[in-house]
Design a protein around this motif. Structure first.
Motif, mmCIF file in Angstrom:
data_model
loop_
_atom_site.group_PDB
_atom_site.id
_atom_site.type_symbol
_atom_site.label_atom_id
_atom_site.label_comp_id
_atom_site.label_asym_id
_atom_site.label_seq_id
_atom_site.Cartn_x
_atom_site.Cartn_y
_atom_site.Cartn_z
ATOM 1 N N GLU A 3 0.839 -1.202 0.000
ATOM 2 C CA GLU A 3 0.000 0.000 0.000
ATOM 3 C C GLU A 3 0.873 1.249 0.000
ATOM 4 O O GLU A 3 0.576 2.225 -0.690
ATOM 5 N N ILE A 6 2.096 1.822 -3.436
ATOM 6 C CA ILE A 6 1.036 2.345 -4.320
ATOM 7 C C ILE A 6 0.880 3.851 -4.097
ATOM 8 O O ILE A 6 0.791 4.638 -5.043
ATOM 9 N N LEU A 7 0.890 4.231 -2.822
ATOM 10 C CA LEU A 7 0.772 5.656 -2.500
ATOM 11 C C LEU A 7 1.988 6.416 -3.022
ATOM 12 O O LEU A 7 1.850 7.498 -3.604
ATOM 13 N N LYS A 10 1.747 7.098 -6.670
ATOM 14 C CA LYS A 10 0.781 8.166 -6.941
ATOM 15 C C LYS A 10 1.399 9.530 -6.635
ATOM 16 O O LYS A 10 1.219 10.489 -7.386
ATOM 17 N N ARG A 13 3.967 10.471 -9.274
ATOM 18 C CA ARG A 13 3.311 10.912 -10.507
ATOM 19 C C ARG A 13 2.823 12.347 -10.343
ATOM 20 O O ARG A 13 2.951 13.163 -11.250
ATOM 21 N N LEU A 82 -10.077 11.094 3.311
ATOM 22 C CA LEU A 82 -10.253 9.924 2.454
ATOM 23 C C LEU A 82 -9.055 8.991 2.560
ATOM 24 O O LEU A 82 -9.206 7.778 2.613
ATOM 25 N N LEU A 83 -7.871 9.599 2.598
ATOM 26 C CA LEU A 83 -6.647 8.804 2.650
ATOM 27 C C LEU A 83 -6.604 7.964 3.921
ATOM 28 O O LEU A 83 -6.271 6.779 3.895
ATOM 29 N N LEU A 84 -6.977 8.577 5.043
ATOM 30 C CA LEU A 84 -6.865 7.879 6.320
ATOM 31 C C LEU A 84 -8.096 7.052 6.656
ATOM 32 O O LEU A 84 -8.142 6.415 7.699
ATOM 33 N N THR A 85 -9.106 7.049 5.792
ATOM 34 C CA THR A 85 -10.208 6.107 6.000
ATOM 35 C C THR A 85 -10.134 4.966 4.993
ATOM 36 O O THR A 85 -11.039 4.148 4.905
ATOM 37 N N LEU A 86 -9.042 4.922 4.233
ATOM 38 C CA LEU A 86 -8.776 3.728 3.429
ATOM 39 C C LEU A 86 -8.287 2.650 4.401
ATOM 40 O O LEU A 86 -7.775 2.976 5.468
ATOM 41 N N PRO A 87 -8.435 1.375 4.029
ATOM 42 C CA PRO A 87 -8.003 0.342 4.978
ATOM 43 C C PRO A 87 -6.487 0.209 5.023
ATOM 44 O O PRO A 87 -5.936 -0.835 4.708
ATOM 45 N N VAL A 88 -5.809 1.288 5.397
ATOM 46 C CA VAL A 88 -4.356 1.255 5.558
ATOM 47 C C VAL A 88 -4.020 1.904 6.898
ATOM 48 O O VAL A 88 -4.777 2.724 7.398
ATOM 49 N N ARG A 89 -2.878 1.521 7.448
ATOM 50 C CA ARG A 89 -2.472 2.107 8.713
ATOM 51 C C ARG A 89 -1.784 3.441 8.446
ATOM 52 O O ARG A 89 -1.227 3.661 7.377
ATOM 53 N N ASP A 90 -1.804 4.287 9.488
ATOM 54 C CA ASP A 90 -1.177 5.600 9.338
ATOM 55 C C ASP A 90 0.293 5.466 8.930
ATOM 56 O O ASP A 90 0.781 6.225 8.097
ATOM 57 N N ARG B 73 -13.214 -0.129 8.039
ATOM 58 C CA ARG B 73 -13.000 0.730 6.864
ATOM 59 C C ARG B 73 -13.210 -0.044 5.565
ATOM 60 O O ARG B 73 -13.607 0.518 4.563
ATOM 61 N N PHE B 97 -6.246 4.318 -8.371
ATOM 62 C CA PHE B 97 -5.489 4.490 -7.125
ATOM 63 C C PHE B 97 -6.294 3.995 -5.925
ATOM 64 O O PHE B 97 -5.802 3.217 -5.111
#
Lengths: 235, 308
Positions: A3, A6-7, A10, A13, A82-90, B73, B97
């Motif tokens: 993840e 991927i970030l 992005k 880019r 939005l970024l921090l409510t994706l299923p990823v940790r901080d 989430r 993305f």
């Protein structure tokens, strides 16, 4: 980790899609190029040493300029939600941002390899010092990047983020240069804390794990501060 | 499906949300209604796992936001207020993305993306950068990113704010279509929106729930009034005179349109004045152009509950 990557892709880019990246890169190369070529043409010194000497100073401006938007802009526009409510940790988000900044800084540093190649083709190059110098620059760039990202996480204003980032990096750059004015034991500590001190060590061509460990620790510490700052979820 | 238990959220000393509890059943479309700053957004931010609760907790499918925020989430699609999006990114790249960050398998990504693009009507704008889109399209992109992982629950914070009337209708239709298969929580301070889209309404004021029920429920429970529209072609003065002579009716508003007079009348909640008005018109020889009971009007309820 995937993840974070991927970030990072992005973010990269976004850097290279906007003119900012090219302006910053051109300015960086213009400055380093000027110092290299004045040495080469005016003083007849074929050496990358001058470039190595000046780059940490350019980093004072260059690094905050590329990190200032990382979190401040996300906070200003609200995309951080939005970024921090994706299923990823901080921490994955922080690592992703740092990866992107690191790749960007590495690109800038890699562009200065031209000077090293020029010197190598014109005469003898101090191989150890050059390798140490480049390693030092990469480590310095990444750790300052982590500090810049931390600064960016503190505010929603990019200019403020730039100034805070510049301030912290500037203090760490200067701290080993005031050792004459403080008592001996404190001087050792201050020297150890200075980013430039460890860079000078590496620049001598002596690759010491203590210096590498210092930059790694600094990067991790800045990352933890960023995590703390993000966990507060300020508006 | 969603259970909010004694949730309190403080920002410093200020309580944005003050010990609220409610549950949302699967398939329900729940509307959060309240003035600005009532705590709607804060509640949504806790449900989506953006903000940690100060006290109490939120359970989603039995998972606790304090412990299983990541898993929660995965089950929620979220569209924050003002639709934050990356302006520089083309729509297709942005959706790719989000799909990648959400861990959607590379094999499923194309079909999921196509599904949300079709559903949200984005096919024409895929290569365009988000900043070049109209607000209505941006809202659709926001909905598309919230739907891309096909979540069971959708949380939409003021999804129609800032849109023009046509766009509002489009987005509402989209939300209604989505609401047929998913659990939706949406917030708004626009009253007709709740009536148009929601099965159930929670009115929130100063961090507390002050009313909970269906729109019609709330209307009859709180206002004690029923509104009627009564339009006639005839001598307006005489009509007004006859109507104001009646004790069981009150004239709330009168308007003239091309010789037709439209009265907004109020009666007690338990009386239906329509047969009476019809007889009146026949007896007096007025031409009846309009006679209907207005749909539950939440405005009174809302004002009486939140103006204090």
């Amino acid at each position: 980790m995937s993840e974070a990557w991927i970030l990072a892709r992005k973010e990269l880019r976004a850097y290279f899609d906007s003119p900012v990246a090219y302006v910053v890169l051109s300015l960086f190369l213009l400055l380093t190029g000027w110092f290299f070529s004045t040495g080469l043409f005016l003083e007849n010194v074929a050496s990358v040493r001058r470039v190595f000497d000046y780059v940490p100073f350019f980093f004072l401006f260059f690094i905050p300029a590329i990190t200032m938007s990382t979190f401040a802009e996300e906070r200003r526009s609200g995309t951080i939600e939005l970024l921090l409510t994706l299923p990823v940790r901080d921490w994955q988000v922080i690592v992703g941002k740092l990866l992107a900044v690191s790749v960007f800084v590495a690109t800038a540093i890699a562009a200065t390899l031209v000077y090293a190649v020029t010197v190598a083709s014109l005469g003898d190059i101090d191989f150890g010092a050059t390798v140490g110098g480049y390693l030092g620059l990469v480590l310095l760039g990444i750790s300052c990047g982590a500090i810049g990202i931390f600064a960016s996480s503190l505010t929603r204003n990019q200019i403020v983020a730039f100034i805070i980032g510049f301030g912290i990096i500037f203090v760490l750059y200067l701290v080993d240069k005031v050792t004459d004015f403080v008592p001996g034991s404190l001087a050792t500590v201050l020297q150890y804390l200075g980013t430039d001190f460890h860079y000078r060590n590496l620049l001598r061509g002596v690759i010491d794990t203590r210096d590498i460990l210092y930059y790694v620790s600094l990067t991790v510490f800045a990352g933890l501060c960023t995590a703390y700052s993000l966990a507060r979820r300020p508006e | 499906m969603i259970e909010v238990r004694d949730l309190t959220k403080r920002y410093g000393a200020e309580r944005a949300v003050d010990r609220i509890s409610f549950t949302v059943a699967p398939g329900e479309v729940l509307g959060f209604l309240g003035p600005n700053g009532a705590g709607k957004s804060t509640t949504m931010k806790v449900i989506t796992g953006y903000l940690p609760p100060t006290e109490g907790t939120v359970l989603v499918d039995g998972l606790d936001v304090r412990r299983d925020a990541l898993e929660i989430r995965r089950r929620i699609g979220y569209l924050p207020e003002h639709t934050p999006l990356y302006p520089d990114m083309p729509v297709s790249e942005y959706l790719a993305f989000v799909a990648a960050m959400r861990g959607i398998d590379a094999s499923a990504r194309a079909s999921r993306t196509e599904a949300v693009v079709t559903r949200c009507g984005l096919a024409d704008v895929l290569p365009k950068r988000i900043e070049t889109l109209s607000k209505g399209y941006r809202q659709r992109v926001g909905l598309a990113q919230a739907l891309i992982h096909d979540p069971e629950i959708l949380v939409l914070d003021e999804p129609t704010t800032g849109l023009d009337p046509n766009q509002i209708v489009e987005i509402r239709e989209l939300i209604r279509a989505i609401g047929r298969e998913k659990t939706v929580i949406l917030s708004t301070h626009i009253l007709p929106e709740v009536q148009a889209s929601c099965d159930r309404v929670l009115i929130i004021h100063r961090g507390r729930i002050v009313a909970d029920g269906t729109p019609d429920d709330l209307q009859s429970r709180f206002s004690g009034l029923r509104r009627l529209s009564f339009g006639v072609r005839g001598p307006a003065d005489r009509v007004a005179e006859v109507l104001s002579a009646r004790t069981d009716l009150r004239i709330a508003d009168v308007s003239d349109l091309d010789g037709e007079t439209l009265f907004q009348l109020e009666s007690d909640a338990d009386t239906d004045a329509r047969p009476l008005l019809f007889r009146l018109a026949v007896e007096e020889g007025w031409e009846l152009t309009e006679l209907h009971r207005d749909r539950a009007n939440l405005e009174d309820v809302f004002r009486s509950l939140t103006s204090a």
